[in-house]
Design a protein around this motif. Sequence first.
Motif, PDB file in Angstrom:
ATOM      1  N   ILE A 255       9.867  -6.883   0.146  1.00  0.00           N
ATOM      2  CA  ILE A 255      11.289  -6.808  -0.215  1.00  0.00           C
ATOM      3  C   ILE A 255      11.571  -7.819  -1.317  1.00  0.00           C
ATOM      4  O   ILE A 255      11.294  -9.007  -1.165  1.00  0.00           O
ATOM      5  CB  ILE A 255      12.178  -7.083   1.012  1.00  0.00           C
ATOM      6  N   ASP A 256      12.102  -7.328  -2.414  1.00  0.00           N
ATOM      7  CA  ASP A 256      12.432  -8.205  -3.528  1.00  0.00           C
ATOM      8  C   ASP A 256      13.761  -8.916  -3.288  1.00  0.00           C
ATOM      9  O   ASP A 256      13.872 -10.129  -3.458  1.00  0.00           O
ATOM     10  CB  ASP A 256      12.506  -7.391  -4.829  1.00  0.00           C
ATOM     11  N   ARG A 257      14.790  -8.130  -2.875  1.00  0.00           N
ATOM     12  CA  ARG A 257      16.129  -8.706  -2.758  1.00  0.00           C
ATOM     13  C   ARG A 257      16.991  -7.804  -1.879  1.00  0.00           C
ATOM     14  O   ARG A 257      16.774  -6.596  -1.810  1.00  0.00           O
ATOM     15  CB  ARG A 257      16.752  -8.832  -4.156  1.00  0.00           C
ATOM     16  N   THR A 258      17.940  -8.403  -1.174  1.00  0.00           N
ATOM     17  CA  THR A 258      18.893  -7.634  -0.388  1.00  0.00           C
ATOM     18  C   THR A 258      20.302  -7.833  -0.938  1.00  0.00           C
ATOM     19  O   THR A 258      20.618  -8.871  -1.525  1.00  0.00           O
ATOM     20  CB  THR A 258      18.872  -8.048   1.094  1.00  0.00           C
ATOM     21  N   PHE A 259      21.139  -6.813  -0.751  1.00  0.00           N
ATOM     22  CA  PHE A 259      22.539  -6.840  -1.168  1.00  0.00           C
ATOM     23  C   PHE A 259      23.394  -6.353  -0.002  1.00  0.00           C
ATOM     24  O   PHE A 259      22.969  -5.459   0.736  1.00  0.00           O
ATOM     25  CB  PHE A 259      22.780  -5.904  -2.358  1.00  0.00           C
ATOM     26  N   PRO A 260      24.611  -6.868   0.174  1.00  0.00           N
ATOM     27  CA  PRO A 260      25.527  -6.282   1.155  1.00  0.00           C
ATOM     28  C   PRO A 260      26.034  -4.941   0.647  1.00  0.00           C
ATOM     29  O   PRO A 260      26.056  -4.679  -0.565  1.00  0.00           O
ATOM     30  CB  PRO A 260      26.658  -7.308   1.238  1.00  0.00           C
ATOM     31  N   LEU A 261      26.445  -4.086   1.582  1.00  0.00           N
ATOM     32  CA  LEU A 261      26.886  -2.740   1.213  1.00  0.00           C
ATOM     33  C   LEU A 261      28.047  -2.769   0.216  1.00  0.00           C
ATOM     34  O   LEU A 261      28.121  -1.925  -0.677  1.00  0.00           O
ATOM     35  CB  LEU A 261      27.290  -1.959   2.471  1.00  0.00           C
ATOM     36  N   ASP A 262      28.927  -3.757   0.336  1.00  0.00           N
ATOM     37  CA  ASP A 262      30.061  -3.774  -0.596  1.00  0.00           C
ATOM     38  C   ASP A 262      29.655  -4.226  -1.999  1.00  0.00           C
ATOM     39  O   ASP A 262      30.479  -4.245  -2.902  1.00  0.00           O
ATOM     40  CB  ASP A 262      31.220  -4.614  -0.059  1.00  0.00           C
ATOM     41  N   ALA A 263      28.372  -4.580  -2.196  1.00  0.00           N
ATOM     42  CA  ALA A 263      27.862  -4.920  -3.535  1.00  0.00           C
ATOM     43  C   ALA A 263      26.819  -3.897  -3.978  1.00  0.00           C
ATOM     44  O   ALA A 263      25.930  -4.218  -4.772  1.00  0.00           O
ATOM     45  CB  ALA A 263      27.277  -6.327  -3.535  1.00  0.00           C
ATOM     46  N   ILE A 264      26.952  -2.656  -3.511  1.00  0.00           N
ATOM     47  CA  ILE A 264      25.935  -1.659  -3.829  1.00  0.00           C
ATOM     48  C   ILE A 264      25.895  -1.347  -5.330  1.00  0.00           C
ATOM     49  O   ILE A 264      24.858  -0.977  -5.876  1.00  0.00           O
ATOM     50  CB  ILE A 264      26.130  -0.377  -2.992  1.00  0.00           C
ATOM     51  N   ASP A 266      26.104  -3.597  -7.657  1.00  0.00           N
ATOM     52  CA  ASP A 266      25.184  -4.614  -8.169  1.00  0.00           C
ATOM     53  C   ASP A 266      23.743  -4.265  -7.823  1.00  0.00           C
ATOM     54  O   ASP A 266      22.825  -4.515  -8.615  1.00  0.00           O
ATOM     55  CB  ASP A 266      25.539  -5.986  -7.594  1.00  0.00           C
ATOM     56  N   ALA A 267      23.536  -3.696  -6.641  1.00  0.00           N
ATOM     57  CA  ALA A 267      22.183  -3.296  -6.244  1.00  0.00           C
ATOM     58  C   ALA A 267      21.633  -2.234  -7.185  1.00  0.00           C
ATOM     59  O   ALA A 267      20.466  -2.293  -7.597  1.00  0.00           O
ATOM     60  CB  ALA A 267      22.190  -2.786  -4.804  1.00  0.00           C
ATOM     61  N   HIS A 268      22.475  -1.263  -7.558  1.00  0.00           N
ATOM     62  CA  HIS A 268      22.037  -0.220  -8.489  1.00  0.00           C
ATOM     63  C   HIS A 268      21.750  -0.802  -9.869  1.00  0.00           C
ATOM     64  O   HIS A 268      20.764  -0.428 -10.516  1.00  0.00           O
ATOM     65  CB  HIS A 268      23.096   0.878  -8.580  1.00  0.00           C
ATOM     66  N   ARG A 269      22.575  -1.702 -10.320  1.00  0.00           N
ATOM     67  CA  ARG A 269      22.335  -2.326 -11.629  1.00  0.00           C
ATOM     68  C   ARG A 269      21.038  -3.114 -11.627  1.00  0.00           C
ATOM     69  O   ARG A 269      20.284  -3.098 -12.603  1.00  0.00           O
ATOM     70  CB  ARG A 269      23.525  -3.224 -11.998  1.00  0.00           C
ATOM     71  N   TYR A 270      20.779  -3.804 -10.533  1.00  0.00           N
ATOM     72  CA  TYR A 270      19.546  -4.581 -10.423  1.00  0.00           C
ATOM     73  C   TYR A 270      18.334  -3.642 -10.405  1.00  0.00           C
ATOM     74  O   TYR A 270      17.319  -3.906 -11.060  1.00  0.00           O
ATOM     75  CB  TYR A 270      19.593  -5.420  -9.149  1.00  0.00           C
ATOM     76  N   LEU A 271      18.449  -2.532  -9.687  1.00  0.00           N
ATOM     77  CA  LEU A 271      17.372  -1.550  -9.648  1.00  0.00           C
ATOM     78  C   LEU A 271      17.105  -0.983 -11.036  1.00  0.00           C
ATOM     79  O   LEU A 271      15.955  -0.861 -11.470  1.00  0.00           O
ATOM     80  CB  LEU A 271      17.745  -0.426  -8.683  1.00  0.00           C
ATOM     81  N   GLU A 272      18.170  -0.654 -11.754  1.00  0.00           N
ATOM     82  CA  GLU A 272      18.016  -0.056 -13.085  1.00  0.00           C
ATOM     83  C   GLU A 272      17.428  -1.028 -14.098  1.00  0.00           C
ATOM     84  O   GLU A 272      16.811  -0.614 -15.079  1.00  0.00           O
ATOM     85  CB  GLU A 272      19.370   0.457 -13.574  1.00  0.00           C
ATOM     86  N   ALA A 273      17.578  -2.325 -13.863  1.00  0.00           N
ATOM     87  CA  ALA A 273      17.005  -3.315 -14.780  1.00  0.00           C
ATOM     88  C   ALA A 273      15.481  -3.302 -14.731  1.00  0.00           C
ATOM     89  O   ALA A 273      14.819  -3.714 -15.691  1.00  0.00           O
ATOM     90  CB  ALA A 273      17.524  -4.712 -14.439  1.00  0.00           C
ATOM     91  N   GLY A 274      14.908  -2.831 -13.613  1.00  0.00           N
ATOM     92  CA  GLY A 274      13.480  -2.630 -13.525  1.00  0.00           C
ATOM     93  C   GLY A 274      12.643  -3.891 -13.427  1.00  0.00           C
ATOM     94  O   GLY A 274      11.448  -3.864 -13.706  1.00  0.00           O
ATOM     95  N   SER A 275      13.235  -4.990 -13.002  1.00  0.00           N
ATOM     96  CA  SER A 275      12.485  -6.251 -12.954  1.00  0.00           C
ATOM     97  C   SER A 275      12.065  -6.640 -11.539  1.00  0.00           C
ATOM     98  O   SER A 275      11.439  -7.681 -11.349  1.00  0.00           O
ATOM     99  CB  SER A 275      13.327  -7.373 -13.555  1.00  0.00           C
ATOM    100  N   GLN A 276      12.377  -5.811 -10.553  1.00  0.00           N
ATOM    101  CA  GLN A 276      12.071  -6.175  -9.168  1.00  0.00           C
ATOM    102  C   GLN A 276      10.584  -6.030  -8.881  1.00  0.00           C
ATOM    103  O   GLN A 276       9.878  -5.258  -9.527  1.00  0.00           O
ATOM    104  CB  GLN A 276      12.885  -5.326  -8.193  1.00  0.00           C
ATOM    105  N   VAL A 277      10.121  -6.784  -7.900  1.00  0.00           N
ATOM    106  CA  VAL A 277       8.769  -6.620  -7.364  1.00  0.00           C
ATOM    107  C   VAL A 277       8.941  -6.283  -5.885  1.00  0.00           C
ATOM    108  O   VAL A 277       9.189  -7.155  -5.060  1.00  0.00           O
ATOM    109  CB  VAL A 277       7.920  -7.891  -7.540  1.00  0.00           C
ATOM    110  N   GLY A 278       8.886  -5.001  -5.552  1.00  0.00           N
ATOM    111  CA  GLY A 278       9.113  -4.562  -4.179  1.00  0.00           C
ATOM    112  C   GLY A 278      10.424  -3.819  -4.039  1.00  0.00           C
ATOM    113  O   GLY A 278      11.019  -3.355  -5.015  1.00  0.00           O
ATOM    114  N   LYS A 279      10.895  -3.728  -2.804  1.00  0.00           N
ATOM    115  CA  LYS A 279      12.052  -2.916  -2.484  1.00  0.00           C
ATOM    116  C   LYS A 279      13.356  -3.692  -2.612  1.00  0.00           C
ATOM    117  O   LYS A 279      13.407  -4.903  -2.419  1.00  0.00           O
ATOM    118  CB  LYS A 279      11.930  -2.392  -1.040  1.00  0.00           C
ATOM    119  N   ILE A 280      14.413  -2.948  -2.899  1.00  0.00           N
ATOM    120  CA  ILE A 280      15.774  -3.474  -2.896  1.00  0.00           C
ATOM    121  C   ILE A 280      16.471  -2.870  -1.679  1.00  0.00           C
ATOM    122  O   ILE A 280      16.472  -1.651  -1.492  1.00  0.00           O
ATOM    123  CB  ILE A 280      16.507  -3.100  -4.188  1.00  0.00           C
ATOM    124  N   VAL A 281      17.036  -3.730  -0.830  1.00  0.00           N
ATOM    125  CA  VAL A 281      17.611  -3.284   0.440  1.00  0.00           C
ATOM    126  C   VAL A 281      19.101  -3.592   0.469  1.00  0.00           C
ATOM    127  O   VAL A 281      19.529  -4.674   0.046  1.00  0.00           O
ATOM    128  CB  VAL A 281      16.909  -3.973   1.624  1.00  0.00           C
TER     129      VAL A 281
END
Length: 291
Positions: A255-264, A266-281
């Motif tokens: 797991i790279d990073r977790t976000f609360p549901l009300d910040a989803i 931000d989670a999508h923006r982080y996913l689209e940036a493509g810099s994660q190593v692992g899953k975004i939860v």
Amino acid sequence: MFRLGQYGIDPVLPSGLGYEAAGVVEALGPDVTGLRVGDAVSVVPSFTMTDYPVHGELVLAPAHAVVVHPENLSFEEAASVWMQFITAYGGLVDLAAVRPGDTVLIPAASSGVGLAAIQIAHKAGARAIALTRTSAERRHLLDAGADAVIATAEENVVTRVHELTGGAGARVIFDPVGGPALADLVEAAAHEAVIVVYGLLDREPVQLNVGTVLFKHLTIRGFELFEITTDSRRRASAVAFVRDGLARGELTPVIDRTFPLDAIVDAHRYLEAGSQVGKIVVTLAAEENAS
């Protein structure tokens, strides 16, 4: 991709989204067996999210897709299991029959599926060579278990693969990218190699050396998760393989990073940036359901 209209399945508006989730069973349909209210479960993607979207506080899923996961997993980990590990299992084990002594080449290795493929290659006794665009993720991938890392923007892929394999090439290649880089993977392949293409991150057309495909006796196979998860026999084999690996500690979600549901957003923006190593939860709250 689904939100952007690039996934291959058109949304039926208004539409939810999401294939993966973990939580507690609150209610069961009248004919459901093998599950109980209160079970800690996670969801195997084996349906269309236009029918059963699972990113939400309370979700409905078909019973065949709901699995009681190993007790050693947190909800965040359980929400990160089935898409990545069954995709990697399907390509490497079900299709390519990876075996001890194989070299497995894994482009986009820092993705959730790429990291799962490293672990499944090791579970099968094979060596995993991770491909990533730059050397910035080299340390992360080595720490995640890669036996070697090739930075594709900085190194010659074909030359490095041949150096790492004593000139033999990779017997299994598990590629989510496609595009012009596929031509280099063909050249880096071993005689009678299996190239499994499971994604289309690069939609540019590719020119392949057909002579190489012909004289190396290569197999190039398109693959998607749902050919495993919508077949009851193959799904059961995949779930059993992954559950065994999770229970033994041979497979571990990253797991790279977790976000609360009300910040989803931000989670999508982080996913689209493509810099994660692992899953975004995305989580409802600490120690609660995740997706």
